[in-house]
Design a protein around this motif. Sequence first.
Motif, PDB file in Angstrom:
ATOM      1  N   ALA A 284       0.935  -1.218   0.059  1.00 44.62           N
ATOM      2  CA  ALA A 284      -0.080   0.055   0.050  1.00 44.62           C
ATOM      3  C   ALA A 284       0.860   1.282   0.023  1.00 44.62           C
ATOM      4  O   ALA A 284       0.585   2.303  -0.847  1.00 44.62           O
ATOM      5  CB  ALA A 284      -0.943  -0.054   1.118  1.00 44.62           C
ATOM      6  N   ASN A 285       2.020   1.280   0.711  1.00 43.69           N
ATOM      7  CA  ASN A 285       2.976   2.415   0.722  1.00 43.69           C
ATOM      8  C   ASN A 285       3.306   2.603  -0.568  1.00 43.69           C
ATOM      9  O   ASN A 285       3.724   3.884  -1.124  1.00 43.69           O
ATOM     10  CB  ASN A 285       3.746   2.216   1.742  1.00 43.69           C
ATOM     11  N   GLU A 286       3.817   1.536  -1.358  1.00 42.80           N
ATOM     12  CA  GLU A 286       4.401   1.685  -2.384  1.00 42.80           C
ATOM     13  C   GLU A 286       3.361   2.358  -3.592  1.00 42.80           C
ATOM     14  O   GLU A 286       3.887   3.109  -4.566  1.00 42.80           O
ATOM     15  CB  GLU A 286       5.004   0.258  -2.954  1.00 42.80           C
ATOM     16  N   ALA A 287       2.306   1.971  -3.374  1.00 44.74           N
ATOM     17  CA  ALA A 287       1.298   2.313  -4.404  1.00 44.74           C
ATOM     18  C   ALA A 287       0.852   3.841  -4.032  1.00 44.74           C
ATOM     19  O   ALA A 287       0.668   4.629  -5.026  1.00 44.74           O
ATOM     20  CB  ALA A 287      -0.083   1.761  -3.959  1.00 44.74           C
ATOM     21  N   VAL A 288       1.013   4.210  -2.778  1.00 44.55           N
ATOM     22  CA  VAL A 288       0.766   5.701  -2.586  1.00 44.55           C
ATOM     23  C   VAL A 288       2.010   6.621  -3.023  1.00 44.55           C
ATOM     24  O   VAL A 288       1.902   7.477  -3.723  1.00 44.55           O
ATOM     25  CB  VAL A 288       0.771   5.957  -0.999  1.00 44.55           C
ATOM     26  N   GLN A 289       3.392   5.791  -3.033  1.00 44.16           N
ATOM     27  CA  GLN A 289       4.443   6.551  -3.745  1.00 44.16           C
ATOM     28  C   GLN A 289       4.215   6.751  -5.239  1.00 44.16           C
ATOM     29  O   GLN A 289       4.741   7.512  -5.634  1.00 44.16           O
ATOM     30  CB  GLN A 289       5.522   5.841  -3.270  1.00 44.16           C
ATOM     31  N   ALA A 290       3.679   5.565  -5.747  1.00 39.33           N
ATOM     32  CA  ALA A 290       3.365   5.533  -7.086  1.00 39.33           C
ATOM     33  C   ALA A 290       2.295   6.684  -7.660  1.00 39.33           C
ATOM     34  O   ALA A 290       2.414   7.416  -8.597  1.00 39.33           O
ATOM     35  CB  ALA A 290       3.067   4.277  -7.663  1.00 39.33           C
ATOM     36  N   ALA A 291       1.222   6.419  -6.595  1.00 35.47           N
ATOM     37  CA  ALA A 291       0.240   7.481  -6.912  1.00 35.47           C
ATOM     38  C   ALA A 291       0.796   8.995  -6.633  1.00 35.47           C
ATOM     39  O   ALA A 291       0.299  10.110  -7.543  1.00 35.47           O
ATOM     40  CB  ALA A 291      -1.061   7.486  -5.951  1.00 35.47           C
ATOM     41  N   ARG A 292       1.576   9.219  -5.698  1.00 34.79           N
ATOM     42  CA  ARG A 292       2.219  10.745  -5.746  1.00 34.79           C
ATOM     43  C   ARG A 292       2.864  11.287  -7.044  1.00 34.79           C
ATOM     44  O   ARG A 292       2.817  12.203  -7.291  1.00 34.79           O
ATOM     45  CB  ARG A 292       2.995  10.972  -4.546  1.00 34.79           C
ATOM     46  N   GLY A 293       3.536  10.117  -7.551  1.00 36.62           N
ATOM     47  CA  GLY A 293       4.516  10.429  -8.831  1.00 36.62           C
ATOM     48  C   GLY A 293       3.487  10.542  -9.916  1.00 36.62           C
ATOM     49  O   GLY A 293       3.813  10.913 -11.132  1.00 36.62           O
ATOM     50  N   ARG A 294       2.181  10.056 -10.053  1.00 36.63           N
ATOM     51  CA  ARG A 294       1.444  10.100 -11.126  1.00 36.63           C
ATOM     52  C   ARG A 294       0.783  11.397 -11.356  1.00 36.63           C
ATOM     53  O   ARG A 294       0.302  12.198 -10.646  1.00 36.63           O
ATOM     54  CB  ARG A 294       0.131   9.307 -10.642  1.00 36.63           C
TER      55      ARG A 294
ATOM     56  N   GLU B 194      -4.913  15.184  -3.145  1.00 38.95           N
ATOM     57  CA  GLU B 194      -5.714  13.803  -3.865  1.00 38.95           C
ATOM     58  C   GLU B 194      -4.829  12.351  -3.298  1.00 38.95           C
ATOM     59  O   GLU B 194      -5.367  11.459  -2.742  1.00 38.95           O
ATOM     60  CB  GLU B 194      -6.030  13.938  -5.151  1.00 38.95           C
ATOM     61  N   ALA B 195      -3.584  12.597  -3.681  1.00 46.59           N
ATOM     62  CA  ALA B 195      -2.682  11.487  -3.358  1.00 46.59           C
ATOM     63  C   ALA B 195      -2.536  11.179  -1.791  1.00 46.59           C
ATOM     64  O   ALA B 195      -2.636  10.089  -1.275  1.00 46.59           O
ATOM     65  CB  ALA B 195      -1.097  11.725  -3.772  1.00 46.59           C
ATOM     66  N   ASP B 196      -2.505  12.432  -0.913  1.00 43.97           N
ATOM     67  CA  ASP B 196      -2.591  12.329   0.455  1.00 43.97           C
ATOM     68  C   ASP B 196      -3.735  11.691   0.798  1.00 43.97           C
ATOM     69  O   ASP B 196      -3.889  10.935   2.106  1.00 43.97           O
ATOM     70  CB  ASP B 196      -2.408  13.525   1.007  1.00 43.97           C
ATOM     71  N   ALA B 197      -4.872  12.085   0.310  1.00 43.82           N
ATOM     72  CA  ALA B 197      -6.244  11.525   0.761  1.00 43.82           C
ATOM     73  C   ALA B 197      -6.493  10.213   0.282  1.00 43.82           C
ATOM     74  O   ALA B 197      -6.813   9.323   1.255  1.00 43.82           O
ATOM     75  CB  ALA B 197      -7.455  12.258   0.201  1.00 43.82           C
ATOM     76  N   ALA B 198      -5.827   9.648  -0.795  1.00 45.40           N
ATOM     77  CA  ALA B 198      -5.811   8.240  -1.086  1.00 45.40           C
ATOM     78  C   ALA B 198      -5.024   7.563   0.051  1.00 45.40           C
ATOM     79  O   ALA B 198      -5.293   6.439   0.283  1.00 45.40           O
ATOM     80  CB  ALA B 198      -5.233   7.957  -2.551  1.00 45.40           C
ATOM     81  N   ALA B 199      -3.725   8.075   0.264  1.00 40.87           N
ATOM     82  CA  ALA B 199      -3.060   7.242   1.241  1.00 40.87           C
ATOM     83  C   ALA B 199      -3.535   7.225   2.619  1.00 40.87           C
ATOM     84  O   ALA B 199      -3.507   6.223   3.266  1.00 40.87           O
ATOM     85  CB  ALA B 199      -1.541   7.990   1.451  1.00 40.87           C
ATOM     86  N   ALA B 200      -4.330   8.321   3.117  1.00 40.61           N
ATOM     87  CA  ALA B 200      -4.876   8.181   4.356  1.00 40.61           C
ATOM     88  C   ALA B 200      -5.960   7.090   4.468  1.00 40.61           C
ATOM     89  O   ALA B 200      -6.190   6.556   5.136  1.00 40.61           O
ATOM     90  CB  ALA B 200      -5.432   9.900   4.558  1.00 40.61           C
ATOM     91  N   SER B 201      -6.673   7.263   3.277  1.00 42.46           N
ATOM     92  CA  SER B 201      -7.812   6.287   3.207  1.00 42.46           C
ATOM     93  C   SER B 201      -7.373   4.827   3.152  1.00 42.46           C
ATOM     94  O   SER B 201      -7.860   4.029   3.824  1.00 42.46           O
ATOM     95  CB  SER B 201      -8.499   6.313   1.784  1.00 42.46           C
TER      96      SER B 201
END
Length: 76
Positions: free
Chosen positions: A33-43, A50-57
Motif C-alpha cells: 500500500a505504501n508503494e502504491a501511495v508513492q506511485a500515486a504521488r508521482g502520477r 488527492e494522493a494524500d487523501a488516497a494514502a490516508a484512506s
Amino acid sequence: SKVSEFTKTVGQVGEARLLLLAALVIADELSDANEAVQAARGRPGLAGGEADAAAASGIDNLAQRIESIAARLESS
C-alpha cells in the motif's frame, strides 16, 4: 480472517506462529500500500492533496483491519 485462512492451509501449528504469519502478511500488504501511495504521488493525474487523501484512506482501511483482528484475538 488471516489466522483462520492459515489454519485451514497449514493446520494448527500453534497460536504464536499463526499470529506471526498473519502479522507478516499484513506488514507485506502495508508495504504494498505504501508503494502504491508513492506511485500515486508521482502520477501526474493526481494532485498532492488527492494522493494524500488516497494514502490516508488506505492506511485507515488497514488500521481498521488490524483493530478488527486484535479484537477477535482478545475475545477468543
